[in-house]
Design a protein around this motif. Sequence first.
Motif, short mmCIF file in Angstrom:
data_model
loop_
_atom_site.label_atom_id
_atom_site.label_comp_id
_atom_site.label_asym_id
_atom_site.label_seq_id
_atom_site.Cartn_x
_atom_site.Cartn_y
_atom_site.Cartn_z
N ILE A 68 63.06 29.51 -2.70
CA ILE A 68 61.83 29.20 -1.97
C ILE A 68 60.77 28.80 -2.99
O ILE A 68 60.51 29.52 -3.94
CB ILE A 68 61.36 30.41 -1.15
N GLU A 69 60.21 27.62 -2.79
CA GLU A 69 59.20 27.08 -3.71
C GLU A 69 57.84 27.01 -3.02
O GLU A 69 57.77 26.99 -1.79
CB GLU A 69 59.59 25.67 -4.15
N PRO A 70 56.77 26.92 -3.80
CA PRO A 70 55.47 26.63 -3.18
C PRO A 70 55.56 25.30 -2.43
O PRO A 70 55.97 24.29 -3.02
CB PRO A 70 54.52 26.54 -4.39
N PRO A 71 55.20 25.25 -1.16
CA PRO A 71 55.36 24.01 -0.40
C PRO A 71 54.47 22.88 -0.89
O PRO A 71 54.84 21.71 -0.82
CB PRO A 71 55.00 24.43 1.03
N LEU A 72 53.28 23.21 -1.39
CA LEU A 72 52.40 22.23 -2.05
C LEU A 72 52.28 22.63 -3.51
O LEU A 72 51.85 23.75 -3.82
CB LEU A 72 51.01 22.22 -1.41
N GLN A 73 52.69 21.75 -4.41
CA GLN A 73 52.59 22.01 -5.84
C GLN A 73 51.51 21.08 -6.39
O GLN A 73 51.78 20.04 -6.98
CB GLN A 73 53.95 21.81 -6.50
N ILE A 74 50.28 21.48 -6.16
CA ILE A 74 49.14 20.62 -6.42
C ILE A 74 49.03 20.26 -7.90
O ILE A 74 48.47 19.23 -8.27
CB ILE A 74 47.84 21.28 -5.92
N TRP A 75 49.59 21.08 -8.77
CA TRP A 75 49.56 20.78 -10.21
C TRP A 75 50.43 19.58 -10.55
O TRP A 75 50.37 19.06 -11.65
CB TRP A 75 50.01 22.01 -11.00
N ARG A 76 51.25 19.11 -9.63
CA ARG A 76 52.05 17.91 -9.85
C ARG A 76 51.36 16.65 -9.36
O ARG A 76 51.90 15.56 -9.46
CB ARG A 76 53.41 18.04 -9.16
N CYS A 77 50.18 16.79 -8.77
CA CYS A 77 49.42 15.63 -8.32
C CYS A 77 48.28 15.40 -9.30
O CYS A 77 47.35 16.21 -9.37
CB CYS A 77 48.87 15.87 -6.92
N PRO A 78 48.33 14.33 -10.09
CA PRO A 78 47.30 14.10 -11.11
C PRO A 78 45.96 13.73 -10.49
O PRO A 78 45.82 12.74 -9.81
CB PRO A 78 47.87 12.95 -11.93
N MET A 79 44.97 14.55 -10.74
CA MET A 79 43.63 14.31 -10.23
C MET A 79 42.61 14.35 -11.36
O MET A 79 41.43 14.62 -11.14
CB MET A 79 43.27 15.35 -9.16
N GLY A 80 43.05 14.08 -12.59
CA GLY A 80 42.20 14.27 -13.76
C GLY A 80 41.12 13.25 -13.95
O GLY A 80 40.20 13.47 -14.73
N ALA A 81 41.18 12.11 -13.27
CA ALA A 81 40.10 11.12 -13.36
C ALA A 81 39.14 11.37 -12.22
O ALA A 81 39.53 11.73 -11.12
CB ALA A 81 40.66 9.71 -13.28
#
Length: 248
Positions: A68-81
């Motif tokens: 079972i994994e976190p359903p949203l892995q927000i750290w994999r979505c680059p939002m650094g800009a």
Amino acid sequence: MLRSIRTYTLLLTLALLGSFAGTANRVQAQTYQIDCAILLCLSGGWPASVPCARARAEFIRRITPWPIEPPLQIWRCPMGASYHPVTPSENRGILYDILFTDRDRLRPLLTPATSSLLSENAIFNLGAPKLSQLPEGFALHLVQDRADIDISGPEFNFVRSIRVYDVRYARQHESGRDGDCNRSATIYLGTYGTQGDFSWARSAPGALPAAHVGLERWGSNCPSIYHRSVFVDWRDYEGNYGFEQVNY
């Protein structure tokens, strides 16, 4: 404000439609894209579209045992800009962080078709700045197990609303020897922190949401029950409730 969010969510969802067509040598970019899609589609209440259908399928796959994994892995979505609007109250700029960097950094994420869709004219017509007007020098970076920008504001409450209930087992039965009712359960609750970090904690049958199915007779007399499931629920940007349950 909500109309603006829906408009930009639609635009970014259309962008993802092109980017999902990547080949095997773009696996890393695909990982980024699916979590950006989950983030955007979840916030908009999973609108009917091909990219959102794929995003929701991945969202559910991650809670389908095992593991079972976190359903949203927000750290994999680059939002650094970051795009900083002229008016501080314009929170819509936060959604730009997900995909709208300069063109060089867009190249790994967007196909030629999508780049055409997000032409300067198309973006300008929606009242947004041209890509060439975005600040330069923003480096793409990921923060381990949390968002790489500040998401502590109320516009990201929908991320923190996600709850994952892992009912590893819940058993209720009557003892044949003395007629006592034996109950035992192992349940964990997964939640998101202020910056999108995910953690597990022990929980109990009484904490399960009303929408969960399978333990309605728990604690009522002593009917025989053996149940295992994973249940996830959330609220979208507008506060609408949603849930999914996977039994096993």
